[in-house]
Scaffold this motif. Structure first.
Motif, PDB file in Angstrom:
ATOM      1  N   LEU A   1       0.390   3.186  13.107  1.00  0.00           N
ATOM      2  CA  LEU A   1       1.423   3.659  13.997  1.00  0.00           C
ATOM      3  C   LEU A   1       2.596   2.441  13.734  1.00  0.00           C
ATOM      4  O   LEU A   1       3.685   2.619  13.680  1.00  0.00           O
ATOM      5  CB  LEU A   1       0.909   3.700  15.321  1.00  0.00           C
ATOM      6  CG  LEU A   1       0.308   5.070  15.534  1.00  0.00           C
ATOM      7  CD1 LEU A   1      -0.147   5.005  17.440  1.00  0.00           C
ATOM      8  CD2 LEU A   1       0.955   6.500  15.264  1.00  0.00           C
ATOM      9  N   GLN A   2       1.895   1.329  13.615  1.00  0.00           N
ATOM     10  CA  GLN A   2       2.758   0.209  13.346  1.00  0.00           C
ATOM     11  C   GLN A   2       3.626   0.084  12.165  1.00  0.00           C
ATOM     12  O   GLN A   2       4.730  -0.026  12.174  1.00  0.00           O
ATOM     13  CB  GLN A   2       2.007  -1.155  13.430  1.00  0.00           C
ATOM     14  CG  GLN A   2       2.795  -2.358  13.083  1.00  0.00           C
ATOM     15  CD  GLN A   2       1.920  -3.642  13.083  1.00  0.00           C
ATOM     16  OE1 GLN A   2       1.292  -4.197  14.063  1.00  0.00           O
ATOM     17  NE2 GLN A   2       1.817  -4.186  11.994  1.00  0.00           N
ATOM     18  N   ASP A   3       2.808   0.595  11.115  1.00  0.00           N
ATOM     19  CA  ASP A   3       3.670   0.495   9.907  1.00  0.00           C
ATOM     20  C   ASP A   3       4.553   1.864   9.693  1.00  0.00           C
ATOM     21  O   ASP A   3       5.465   1.677   9.049  1.00  0.00           O
ATOM     22  CB  ASP A   3       2.425   0.664   8.755  1.00  0.00           C
ATOM     23  CG  ASP A   3       1.663  -0.426   8.676  1.00  0.00           C
ATOM     24  OD1 ASP A   3       2.250  -1.515   8.880  1.00  0.00           O
ATOM     25  OD2 ASP A   3       0.579  -0.299   8.030  1.00  0.00           O
ATOM     26  N   VAL A   4       4.201   3.022  10.467  1.00  0.00           N
ATOM     27  CA  VAL A   4       4.923   3.920  10.498  1.00  0.00           C
ATOM     28  C   VAL A   4       6.548   3.615  11.276  1.00  0.00           C
ATOM     29  O   VAL A   4       7.498   4.107  10.693  1.00  0.00           O
ATOM     30  CB  VAL A   4       4.456   5.318  11.199  1.00  0.00           C
ATOM     31  CG1 VAL A   4       5.552   6.418  11.570  1.00  0.00           C
ATOM     32  CG2 VAL A   4       3.230   5.791  10.413  1.00  0.00           C
ATOM     33  N   ILE A   5       6.044   2.742  12.494  1.00  0.00           N
ATOM     34  CA  ILE A   5       7.287   2.464  13.224  1.00  0.00           C
ATOM     35  C   ILE A   5       8.273   1.423  12.448  1.00  0.00           C
ATOM     36  O   ILE A   5       9.435   1.756  12.518  1.00  0.00           O
ATOM     37  CB  ILE A   5       6.824   1.875  14.598  1.00  0.00           C
ATOM     38  CG1 ILE A   5       6.031   2.951  15.397  1.00  0.00           C
ATOM     39  CG2 ILE A   5       7.988   1.055  15.205  1.00  0.00           C
ATOM     40  CD1 ILE A   5       5.506   2.365  16.642  1.00  0.00           C
ATOM     41  N   VAL A   6       7.733   0.712  11.792  1.00  0.00           N
ATOM     42  CA  VAL A   6       8.635  -0.390  11.131  1.00  0.00           C
ATOM     43  C   VAL A   6       8.877   0.189   9.683  1.00  0.00           C
ATOM     44  O   VAL A   6       9.678  -0.618   9.040  1.00  0.00           O
ATOM     45  CB  VAL A   6       7.805  -1.936  11.147  1.00  0.00           C
ATOM     46  CG1 VAL A   6       7.395  -2.331  12.298  1.00  0.00           C
ATOM     47  CG2 VAL A   6       6.579  -1.536  10.128  1.00  0.00           C
ATOM     48  N   LYS A   7       8.448   1.288   9.501  1.00  0.00           N
ATOM     49  CA  LYS A   7       8.860   2.005   8.021  1.00  0.00           C
ATOM     50  C   LYS A   7       8.444   1.153   6.951  1.00  0.00           C
ATOM     51  O   LYS A   7       9.207   1.009   5.832  1.00  0.00           O
ATOM     52  CB  LYS A   7      10.485   2.306   7.913  1.00  0.00           C
ATOM     53  CG  LYS A   7      10.800   3.211   9.180  1.00  0.00           C
ATOM     54  CD  LYS A   7      12.443   3.562   9.118  1.00  0.00           C
ATOM     55  CE  LYS A   7      12.861   4.333  10.088  1.00  0.00           C
ATOM     56  NZ  LYS A   7      14.107   4.749  10.025  1.00  0.00           N
ATOM     57  N   SER A   8       7.237   0.735   6.805  1.00  0.00           N
ATOM     58  CA  SER A   8       6.712  -0.153   5.549  1.00  0.00           C
ATOM     59  C   SER A   8       6.475   0.854   4.545  1.00  0.00           C
ATOM     60  O   SER A   8       5.998   1.936   4.547  1.00  0.00           O
ATOM     61  CB  SER A   8       5.269  -0.736   6.067  1.00  0.00           C
ATOM     62  OG  SER A   8       5.762  -1.740   7.046  1.00  0.00           O
ATOM     63  N   PRO A   9       6.864   0.528   3.411  1.00  0.00           N
ATOM     64  CA  PRO A   9       6.893   1.384   2.120  1.00  0.00           C
ATOM     65  C   PRO A   9       5.284   1.448   1.956  1.00  0.00           C
ATOM     66  O   PRO A   9       4.363   0.584   2.092  1.00  0.00           O
ATOM     67  CB  PRO A   9       7.401   0.763   1.058  1.00  0.00           C
ATOM     68  CG  PRO A   9       8.293  -0.098   1.642  1.00  0.00           C
ATOM     69  CD  PRO A   9       7.748  -0.743   2.996  1.00  0.00           C
ATOM     70  N   LEU A  10       4.910   2.657   1.365  1.00  0.00           N
ATOM     71  CA  LEU A  10       3.330   2.925   1.176  1.00  0.00           C
ATOM     72  C   LEU A  10       2.911   1.999   0.075  1.00  0.00           C
ATOM     73  O   LEU A  10       1.589   1.647   0.093  1.00  0.00           O
ATOM     74  CB  LEU A  10       3.011   4.225   0.845  1.00  0.00           C
ATOM     75  CG  LEU A  10       3.495   5.306   1.843  1.00  0.00           C
ATOM     76  CD1 LEU A  10       3.226   6.830   1.545  1.00  0.00           C
ATOM     77  CD2 LEU A  10       2.475   5.355   3.019  1.00  0.00           C
ATOM     78  N   TRP A  11       3.734   1.596  -0.870  1.00  0.00           N
ATOM     79  CA  TRP A  11       3.316   0.642  -1.841  1.00  0.00           C
ATOM     80  C   TRP A  11       3.408  -0.929  -1.386  1.00  0.00           C
ATOM     81  O   TRP A  11       2.930  -1.804  -2.281  1.00  0.00           O
ATOM     82  CB  TRP A  11       4.272   0.747  -3.017  1.00  0.00           C
ATOM     83  CG  TRP A  11       5.975   0.559  -2.543  1.00  0.00           C
ATOM     84  CD1 TRP A  11       6.716   1.684  -2.529  1.00  0.00           C
ATOM     85  CD2 TRP A  11       6.519  -0.625  -2.377  1.00  0.00           C
ATOM     86  NE1 TRP A  11       7.863   1.261  -2.097  1.00  0.00           N
ATOM     87  CE2 TRP A  11       7.786  -0.201  -2.343  1.00  0.00           C
ATOM     88  CE3 TRP A  11       6.271  -1.907  -2.430  1.00  0.00           C
ATOM     89  CZ2 TRP A  11       8.795  -1.293  -1.924  1.00  0.00           C
ATOM     90  CZ3 TRP A  11       7.384  -2.708  -2.174  1.00  0.00           C
ATOM     91  CH2 TRP A  11       8.496  -2.520  -2.068  1.00  0.00           C
ATOM     92  N   ASP A  12       3.466  -1.040  -0.196  1.00  0.00           N
ATOM     93  CA  ASP A  12       3.808  -2.654   0.564  1.00  0.00           C
ATOM     94  C   ASP A  12       2.490  -3.241   0.442  1.00  0.00           C
ATOM     95  O   ASP A  12       1.382  -2.643   0.943  1.00  0.00           O
ATOM     96  CB  ASP A  12       4.357  -2.774   1.706  1.00  0.00           C
ATOM     97  CG  ASP A  12       4.544  -3.735   2.147  1.00  0.00           C
ATOM     98  OD1 ASP A  12       4.474  -5.062   1.333  1.00  0.00           O
ATOM     99  OD2 ASP A  12       5.204  -4.012   3.420  1.00  0.00           O
ATOM    100  N   ALA A  13       2.210  -4.182  -0.647  1.00  0.00           N
ATOM    101  CA  ALA A  13       0.980  -4.805  -0.794  1.00  0.00           C
ATOM    102  C   ALA A  13       0.294  -5.511   0.692  1.00  0.00           C
ATOM    103  O   ALA A  13      -0.686  -5.693   0.781  1.00  0.00           O
ATOM    104  CB  ALA A  13       0.875  -5.705  -1.808  1.00  0.00           C
ATOM    105  N   MET A  14       1.588  -6.057   1.446  1.00  0.00           N
ATOM    106  CA  MET A  14       1.116  -6.628   2.785  1.00  0.00           C
ATOM    107  C   MET A  14       0.319  -5.611   3.615  1.00  0.00           C
ATOM    108  O   MET A  14      -0.651  -6.049   4.561  1.00  0.00           O
ATOM    109  CB  MET A  14       2.228  -7.294   3.510  1.00  0.00           C
ATOM    110  CG  MET A  14       2.546  -8.255   2.609  1.00  0.00           C
ATOM    111  SD  MET A  14       1.586  -9.687   2.483  1.00  0.00           S
ATOM    112  CE  MET A  14       1.158 -10.053   4.185  1.00  0.00           C
TER     113      MET A  14
END
Length: 502
Positions: free
Chosen positions: A265-278
């Motif tokens: 949910l955090q990654d969805v909210i901040v809109k992190s790309p699915l390829w983001d290695a972090m």
């Protein structure tokens, strides 16, 4: 509490500076008659004990002792002679032997004792024959006690079994060991060596059928099961214990689920790309940390019990393999739970099986680090040390923004490649998603610089190309890391805390 004192966990208030290894010297001195209980002087200790047993009075003389013994034997005769006919038949003698030894003697043994008391071809024993035979054993018991002091021999005529006088116990003793010599528990080789040793050793047996200390020690020798047999036994025991830990297992399952939901949910909210290695750095580190904390209990709990079992013949390799094999089920379930939740929430367009493999390898290797810590570090410090290790090998050394600096130096590359988990697992996840979805580098903005940084750092170094590319290199290295960590764990279980075993 008693075992904790012996193993050194609790200070011994009676002996200053007590060490468990001192027990072996005490036992040896006690067997030689040079020391009393607890390291006391033997003469002082025995006299004091004797004085206490007599209620503070002086010890009885031999004549007084014999009179008391004769009176007790008459009482026993009256109890055994049910029909009060003045004779003791085979059935009544068999009842006597059963009361003394708590074993059912064979008819042949009963007949042999009847022959010793009354002579051959006599079916009954008179009271005089009964008393004469048992009283004649008095000197034999005293001689055996003085020649072979042992915890298995009576310390004089005051010794009793189940409230019976010592001579009554002596009556049961030949029957007990005669029966054992006829037991199928010993093969012909053991019987031959026993007979030879009995002939060569002084006082090992006598005319009444007494078995000496040396023969008794040989009979007490036990052959421990081999590796495969102990592995089977340990596996069954661990399976029962594994099932009983379901309540604590549910706590870790809940932690895995909650962690996956919060991160996704955090990654969805901040809109992190699915390829983001972090994103992979965070998820792999969480999986590694939770599994490592869970696996600390595998070899960390009940360590005093393990030390005692190891001292009594437990095969450490069988113990290690059995526990590790069963723990792999927990690793698989927890990795699957976290990965499936995060995968579904984020909506990755990659086959789940291949997406799951890097997480499973992270769990396998993190468990190896937890095993190593529990085998080499005191259990009370285990959670702190494990958290620190996982943070370094996962969150720090495998960070893509630090990795390019490490992989540019051959020495640092070797060190990071040998101990870091995410140095291998993050390239597997990152390049898997990029290749499967044919991701093109962003052409503008901050994402362009970040993507280029990931491409450079996650493909840098010579080890990756030498081992067949990012996927096979990560697979080989993480499997090897987990295996080596388990070997080091086995060594730690084998050699550590040898001074604490009893």
């Amino acid at each position: 509490w008693f075992m904790d004192v012996i193993s050194g966990e609790v200070p011994n208030p009676r002996v200053q500076g007590f060490q468990p290894k001192m027990l072996f010297d005490w036992w040896e001195a006690y067997e030689k008659g040079e020391m009393g209980v607890g390291g006391a002087n033997v003469q002082e200790g025995e006299d004091t004990a004797r004085h206490r047993e007599m209620g503070g009075r002086a010890a009885m003389t031999e004549q007084e002792d014999a009179m008391v013994l004769r009176s007790n034997l008459i009482d026993e005769w009256n109890r055994i002679d049910d029909n009060h006919d003045g004779f003791l038949d085979a059935d009544e003698l068999k009842t006597l032997l059963k009361r003394c030894s708590n074993l059912e003697p064979e008819d042949e043994v009963v007949g042999e004792l009847m022959a010793r008391m009354a002579g051959k071809d006599h079916g009954v024993v008179t009271r005089n024959e009964f008393l004469k035979y048992l009283l004649s054993l008095k000197s034999t018991i005293a001689q055996e006690t003085s020649n072979s002091p042992s915890r298995n021999s009576p310390k004089g005529l005051d010794f009793t079994i189940r409230g019976l006088p010592a001579t009554m116990a002596a009556l049961a003793k030949p029957a007990l060991f005669i029966g054992r010599r006829r037991s199928d528990a010993y093969d012909e080789d053991d019987e031959d060596s026993e007979a030879t040793s009995s002939d060569e050793s002084d006082g090992d047996s006598d005319e009444h059928g007494f078995t000496g200390k040396n023969t008794m020690l040989r009979k007490l020798h036990r052959k421990t099961p081999g590796l495969c047999a102990q592995m089977n036994i340990s596996g069954q025991r661990n399976a029962i214990q594994w099932w009983r830990k379901n309540p604590s297992r549910m706590i870790f399952f809940a932690a895995m689920t909650i962690g996956a939901v919060i991160l996704s949910l955090q990654d969805v909210i901040v809109k992190s790309p699915l390829w983001d290695a972090m994103v992979y750095v965070n998820t792999h580190t969480i999986v590694g940390l939770l599994i490592a904390i869970f696996c600390l209990q595998v070899f960390g709990e009940n360590q005093p019990v393990f030390w005692r079992e190891r001292n009594r013949g437990l095969n450490v390799l069988a113990h290690t393999v059995a526990k590790d094999t069963l723990t792999n089920i927990d690793i698989l379930m927890q990795c699957f739970l976290f990965t499936s939740v995060y995968y579904c929430v984020r909506g990755y367009q990659v086959a789940f099986f291949w997406y799951f493999i890097p997480y499973l390898l992270v769990g396998w290797t993190s468990a190896g680090w937890a095993f190593l810590v529990s085998a080499w570090v005191p259990y009370t410090h285990g959670p702190f040390v494990t958290s620190l290790v996982v943070f370094v090998v996962c969150g720090l050394l495998g960070n893509p923004f630090n990795l390019s600096k490490f992989l540019g130096n051959p020495a640092l590359e070797a060190g990071v490649s040998l101990i870091s988990i995410t140095r291998w697992s993050i390239p597997m996840s990152f390049w898997l998603y990029v290749d499967e979805n044919n991701i093109q580098p962003p052409t503008e903005g901050k994402d362009k610089a970040i993507f280029q940084q990931y491409q450079t750092s996650l493909s840098k170094g010579t080890w990756q190309d030498a081992l067949g590319g990012y996927w096979w290199a990560g697979l080989y290295m993480l499997v090897a890391q987990g295996f080596v960590l388990r070997v080091v764990t086995f060594i730690g279980l084998l050699v550590r805390n040898r001074d604490k075993q009893v």
